[in-house]
Design an enzyme around this catalytic site. Structure first.
Site, short mmCIF file in Angstrom:
data_model
loop_
_atom_site.label_atom_id
_atom_site.label_comp_id
_atom_site.label_asym_id
_atom_site.label_seq_id
_atom_site.Cartn_x
_atom_site.Cartn_y
_atom_site.Cartn_z
N SER A 182 6.34 -21.92 -102.85
CA SER A 182 5.96 -20.69 -102.14
C SER A 182 6.38 -19.47 -102.96
O SER A 182 5.92 -19.32 -104.09
CB SER A 182 6.59 -20.68 -100.74
OG SER A 182 6.13 -19.57 -99.99
N THR A 183 7.28 -18.62 -102.44
CA THR A 183 7.67 -17.40 -103.13
C THR A 183 8.18 -17.69 -104.54
O THR A 183 9.11 -18.47 -104.71
CB THR A 183 8.75 -16.66 -102.34
OG1 THR A 183 8.35 -16.53 -100.98
CG2 THR A 183 9.00 -15.28 -102.92
N HIS A 208 1.76 -21.70 -101.17
CA HIS A 208 1.45 -20.78 -100.08
C HIS A 208 0.74 -19.55 -100.64
O HIS A 208 1.31 -18.79 -101.41
CB HIS A 208 2.73 -20.34 -99.37
CG HIS A 208 3.41 -21.46 -98.63
ND1 HIS A 208 4.75 -21.43 -98.35
CD2 HIS A 208 2.94 -22.62 -98.13
CE1 HIS A 208 5.08 -22.54 -97.69
NE2 HIS A 208 4.01 -23.27 -97.55
N MET A 301 10.76 -19.52 -99.74
CA MET A 301 11.58 -19.22 -98.58
C MET A 301 11.19 -20.13 -97.42
O MET A 301 10.04 -20.51 -97.28
CB MET A 301 11.41 -17.76 -98.16
CG MET A 301 12.31 -17.35 -97.00
SD MET A 301 12.11 -15.60 -96.59
CE MET A 301 13.17 -15.48 -95.15
N ASP A 304 9.41 -25.21 -95.11
CA ASP A 304 8.18 -25.99 -95.20
C ASP A 304 8.29 -27.01 -96.32
O ASP A 304 8.65 -26.67 -97.45
CB ASP A 304 6.98 -25.07 -95.46
CG ASP A 304 5.65 -25.81 -95.35
OD1 ASP A 304 5.58 -26.79 -94.60
OD2 ASP A 304 4.69 -25.40 -96.02
#
Length: 360
Positions: A182-183, A208, A301, A304
């Site tokens: 993600s991030t 994401h 973050m 998930d």
């Protein structure tokens, strides 16, 4: 704890107002300035530097890309891009991610105010994630190699995937690698995938990212990698030499027909506030591939992927989490480690070699 200081930069007065109000409602966030363009923002920032910048891309006097590059060169600061949900906006925003932006919040051309009010939770989450980012990892993320590996195919070949051997229905030795991030993940994926040879095991990825952006992200990686990288379409085969990136706004699941793996792309509710969700992919990999899979969770973050990785681990798959020392945000790997589903913890620069070794 000190509140997260945020500057909002957008030439739209409506966007400035809505984003300011959305963020100001949170007790841990303080909006220290709203500015119509980067030049005005830089003047404010000389007086008080923010913890996080929320910026548009297309603005007068200085565009968002030039602004971002200036910030990253002078004083790297976590930045969230609030960009138009259009093909043109997506292309420019991909350039922003490559320049160091951490997250994307999309906005339509029409109904912007209502959309941003509805998407307020996404903006707040993105700001909080950005505030936790290790910007040193963003600056020093490995860049693509300049020379291709010895066994790579010429870039002009339209399809670099290699058809694998087809085994028996219940005795497949076909392997698959599943990656969730993600991030900070766009740079992390680039660092890993550009180091893999054309013959690497087939890979499925959830990053994401909003719809429209994953296609351009896949195209960008395809131009950098020896492996073929494409946005996943329903029914696509998972083959050695191929990387399938989950579509923004759709879940991706691994399926099997005989000894052949393929992906199912489908709509559905968000899982862990995400669509695509890493948990959805990992759980399907645990069920379909079991011990024939390698699961990798990298920077991001939240949690998930943690439950899905535990299911993969329990199904005797090999599992890896990125080490905190190289993560932009250590949330997702930490959650997976804490849940007991991680077999190895490795820094980013060792993950590609682990994938190559696994394929052997």
């Amino acid at each position: 704890m000190a509140r997260i200081k945020v500057i909002v930069v957008d030439d739209s007065a409506v966007v400035r107002q809505v984003n300011r109000e959305t963020l100001a409602r949170e007790s841990d966030i303080e909006v220290i300035a709203v500015c119509p363009d980067p030049v005005a923002a830089l003047e404010k920032m000389r007086l008080q530097w923010p913890d996080v910048i929320v910026t548009d891309i297309e603005m007068p006097r200085m565009d968002g890309i030039a602004f971002l590059k200036k910030i990253m060169a002078e004083r790297p600061t976590p930045t969230v891009v609030c960009s138009s949900l259009t093909e043109e906006g997506a292309a420019t925003t991909m350039e922003a991610l490559a320049a160091g932006a951490l997250a994307i919040i999309t906005k339509p051309k029409l109904g912007v105010k209502q959309f941003l009010q509805d998407a307020g939770d996404d903006l707040v989450s993105a700001v909080r994630a950005a505030a936790r980012a290790n910007m040193a990892r963003v600056r020093t993320a490995p860049r693509p190699r300049t020379e291709p590996a010895a066994d790579t195919a010429p870039a002009a070949r339209p399809n670099r995937a290699i058809a694998g051997n087809v085994g028996a229905l219940h005795d497949t030795t076909e392997k698959v690698v599943a990656i969730g991030t993600s991030t900070g993940g766009t740079q992390a994926l680039e660092a890993v995938l550009t180091q893999l040879p054309r013959t690497s095991t087939g890979i499925v990825v959830v990053q994401h990212m909003p719809e429209k952006f994953t296609s351009l992200f896949a195209q960008r990686l395809d131009g950098l990698c020896a492996m073929e990288v494409r946005e996943a379409q329903d029914g696509d085969r998972v083959l050695p030499g191929r990387v399938l990136i989950a579509q923004g706004g759709r879940h991706m699941l691994l399926q099997r027909s005989g000894a052949q793996y393929f992906v199912q792309v489908r709509d559905g509710p968000m899982v862990n506030r995400h669509k695509p969700s890493v948990d959805v992919l990992f759980r399907s990999v645990a069920q379909v591939a079991g011990r024939n899979a390698l699961g990798i969770i990298m920077t991001g973050m939240g949690d998930d992927g943690a439950r899905g990785m535990k299911e993969m681990h329990d199904a005797h798959a090999q599992t890896i989490a990125e080490d905190e020392s190289t993560c932009v945000v250590f949330g997702m790997p930490k959650a997976a480690i804490d849940m007991g589903g991680v077999g190895k913890v490795l820094p980013l620069d060792r993950i590609a070699q682990e994938i190559i070794a696994y394929g052997r």
